[in-house]
Design a protein around this motif. Structure first.
Motif, PDB file in Angstrom:
ATOM      1  N   UNK A 133      -4.387  -0.066  -3.723  1.00 47.44           N
ATOM      2  CA  UNK A 133      -5.045   0.986  -2.939  1.00 47.44           C
ATOM      3  C   UNK A 133      -4.736   0.832  -1.448  1.00 47.44           C
ATOM      4  N   UNK A 134      -4.729  -0.423  -0.985  1.00 47.64           N
ATOM      5  CA  UNK A 134      -4.437  -0.664   0.433  1.00 47.64           C
ATOM      6  C   UNK A 134      -3.005  -0.265   0.774  1.00 47.64           C
ATOM      7  N   UNK A 135      -2.058  -0.613  -0.080  1.00 51.96           N
ATOM      8  CA  UNK A 135      -0.660  -0.244   0.169  1.00 51.96           C
ATOM      9  C   UNK A 135      -0.475   1.272   0.129  1.00 51.96           C
ATOM     10  N   UNK A 136      -1.165   1.926  -0.785  1.00 52.01           N
ATOM     11  CA  UNK A 136      -1.050   3.379  -0.890  1.00 52.01           C
ATOM     12  C   UNK A 136      -1.611   4.070   0.342  1.00 52.01           C
ATOM     13  N   UNK A 137      -2.655   3.484   0.938  1.00 49.68           N
ATOM     14  CA  UNK A 137      -3.281   4.078   2.123  1.00 49.68           C
ATOM     15  C   UNK A 137      -2.531   3.763   3.407  1.00 49.68           C
ATOM     16  N   UNK A 138      -1.516   2.906   3.331  1.00 49.18           N
ATOM     17  CA  UNK A 138      -0.717   2.610   4.510  1.00 49.18           C
ATOM     18  C   UNK A 138      -1.069   1.315   5.204  1.00 49.18           C
ATOM     19  N   UNK A 139      -1.886   0.460   4.582  1.00 50.87           N
ATOM     20  CA  UNK A 139      -2.191  -0.842   5.174  1.00 50.87           C
ATOM     21  C   UNK A 139      -0.923  -1.697   5.208  1.00 50.87           C
ATOM     22  N   UNK A 140      -0.804  -2.517   6.236  1.00 48.75           N
ATOM     23  CA  UNK A 140       0.426  -3.286   6.467  1.00 48.75           C
ATOM     24  C   UNK A 140       0.239  -4.703   5.933  1.00 48.75           C
ATOM     25  N   UNK A 141       0.987  -5.095   4.887  1.00 53.96           N
ATOM     26  CA  UNK A 141       0.862  -6.458   4.357  1.00 53.96           C
ATOM     27  C   UNK A 141       1.661  -7.460   5.180  1.00 53.96           C
ATOM     28  N   UNK A 142       1.144  -8.674   5.254  1.00 53.89           N
ATOM     29  CA  UNK A 142       1.816  -9.759   5.969  1.00 53.89           C
ATOM     30  C   UNK A 142       2.261 -10.881   5.043  1.00 53.89           C
ATOM     31  N   UNK A 143       1.446 -11.173   4.036  1.00 51.15           N
ATOM     32  CA  UNK A 143       1.738 -12.303   3.170  1.00 51.15           C
ATOM     33  C   UNK A 143       1.034 -12.106   1.833  1.00 51.15           C
ATOM     34  N   UNK A 144       1.712 -12.491   0.754  1.00 47.10           N
ATOM     35  CA  UNK A 144       1.129 -12.434  -0.576  1.00 47.10           C
ATOM     36  C   UNK A 144       1.172 -13.812  -1.218  1.00 47.10           C
ATOM     37  N   UNK A 145       0.064 -14.189  -1.857  1.00 50.51           N
ATOM     38  CA  UNK A 145       0.000 -15.388  -2.686  1.00 50.51           C
ATOM     39  C   UNK A 145      -0.190 -14.930  -4.122  1.00 50.51           C
ATOM     40  N   UNK A 146       0.610 -15.434  -5.032  1.00 53.91           N
ATOM     41  CA  UNK A 146       0.514 -15.011  -6.423  1.00 53.91           C
ATOM     42  C   UNK A 146       0.822 -16.197  -7.331  1.00 53.91           C
TER      43      UNK A 146
END
Length: 420
Positions: A133-146
């Motif tokens: 939802x955040x990516x769809x709304x245009x939020x800017x990611x910096x780092x992902x942990x998976x």
């Protein structure tokens, strides 16, 4: 012992097998017979080329031909099967984190420290749905942990370019997460700006001239539920004054269920700046059951359970006029704001509803703003002796009542136009 040995049958055999010369020649001839001759030369000098059976080639030529065919067929096979995958085409790479990695400590810092989140302008999101939802709304990611690569492949590839991707153990995510069953993926994002966000079209189509102002709300679960109700009712905007819990705290995000990316949220406002975010001619209404004091008996513990006045307001409610000791003139201690039932008509103009906190209730500034805009106090009557509703319940009732009134007026207006 000597009697048991028969001298006539005792034979000494050599340790190494002796191979006779005639034996080697025989083997060569056998190998020759197995081969297919290319040419036959007769004693007369005549040379006859042998025709190969269809489909048979020399081993070297066959291997070269097969590799050539594979090279020729490879582009066709790739185009047919759409390989390689989009993940491989994008050229994304990820790192594996080991114990002692400094990047891991930043996660817990963001989770626990509001000053760090505000200073660095970063938030932490957990779960595939919330991150999507955040990516769809245009939020800017910096780092992902998976913990598993499959979780990362579910996200849009174009949104992952330039983002640090770090694979960690699932046990580490369990240590960071407050969830009973973590989803295995967490993301650090830049703190969203409501001006730059892209909200869903359906949400914008159903948006109403209805705003929500949160006044001194300090419970994360209540605030998240209120934001969810605001998005469901179609509020055009949510304003949070100073003293409220951080809207981007993980507990608020979890309770909001994606509402942060469906309705604009403006955080940490001074009361002096609140009118700047209201549309023209907006009337401010306050959810406050301190009105009708003589008509409704209130529990002494009501202010401890939500959306009611401060204790000092209750204390001075009967004495809304104070006498100046020096001049002897009477002065109004509280703003003169009329009280009405929540189901009466209060949506004639763009409306903003103020919801007070669980401990301190609505502030004096909210009542002053309601008085200056021509608003009123909205009362939700409860059975005498019952503690008042908490903030989330009161907000949901008032917002959906406002939605009902606005939709009814819109239907009446369209009906009048059809008659004319």
């Amino acid at each position: 012992m000597a009697a048991l040995v028969k001298p006539g049958r005792f034979v000494v055999r050599p340790l190494l097998q002796v191979v006779q010369a005639w034996d080697l020649d025989a083997r060569r001839w056998v190998r020759a017979l197995r081969r297919s001759p290319v040419k036959v030369v007769f004693p007369s000098g005549e040379v006859v080329e042998q025709k190969r059976a269809p489909g048979k080639q020399p081993r070297k030529a066959a291997s070269e031909a097969s590799t050539r065919e594979q090279r020729e067929k490879q582009p066709l096979e790739e185009s047919a099967s759409h390989a390689p995958s989009t993940w491989e085409e994008s050229g994304l790479r990820y790192d594996k984190a080991y114990s002692g990695d400094r990047r891991l400590s930043s996660v817990m810092t963001i989770v626990k420290s509001r000053p760090f989140r505000e200073k660095q302008g970063k938030i932490l999101l957990e779960g595939r749905r919330l991150i999507a939802d955040a990516l769809k709304a245009g939020a800017v990611p910096k780092m992902f942990f998976f913990s598993r690569l499959e979780y990362l492949k579910e996200l849009p590839v174009d949104k992952l370019k330039g983002v640090s991707l770090i694979k960690v153990k699932f046990e580490d995510i369990k240590d960071w997460s407050d969830l009973v069953t973590p989803q295995g993926i967490m993301g650090i994002f830049a703190k969203p700006d409501h001006v730059k966000m892209t909200y869903p079209k359906t949400q914008l189509q159903h948006s109403l001239p209805l705003l929500l102002i949160c006044d001194n709300l300090r419970d994360p679960g209540n605030l998240g539920t209120i934001l969810r109700s605001a998005a469901g009712a179609g509020c055009s905007k949510v304003l949070l004054t100073k003293g409220c819990v951080d809207a981007w705290e993980p507990k608020v995000l979890r309770a909001g269920m994606g509402a942060h990316f469906q309705v604009p949220i403006i955080n940490n406002l001074e009361w002096e700046t609140v009118p700047n975010y209201l549309p023209p001619d907006t009337r401010v209404y306050v959810a406050d059951n301190c009105g009708l004091y003589a008509q409704a008996e209130m529990s002494n513990k009501a202010s401890d359970h939500g959306w009611v006045c401060d204790q000092r307001v209750l204390k001075f409610h009967k004495y809304e006029e104070e006498e100046d000791v020096e001049t002897g003139a009477s002065q109004d201690w509280l703003p003169d704001v009329e009280v009405q039932s929540y189901d009466s008509d209060w949506t004639e103009a763009p409306a903003a509803v103020v919801i007070g906190g669980e401990t301190y209730g609505v502030s004096l500034e909210s009542l002053q703003l309601a008085e200056s805009t021509g608003g009123k106090r909205l009362l939700i009557p409860v059975v005498p002796g019952v503690d008042s509703l908490n903030s989330a319940m009161a907000a949901s009732i008032l917002l959906f009542e406002g939605k009902r009134q606005l939709r009814g007026k819109a239907e009446d207006l369209s009906r009048d136009r059809s008659y004319h």
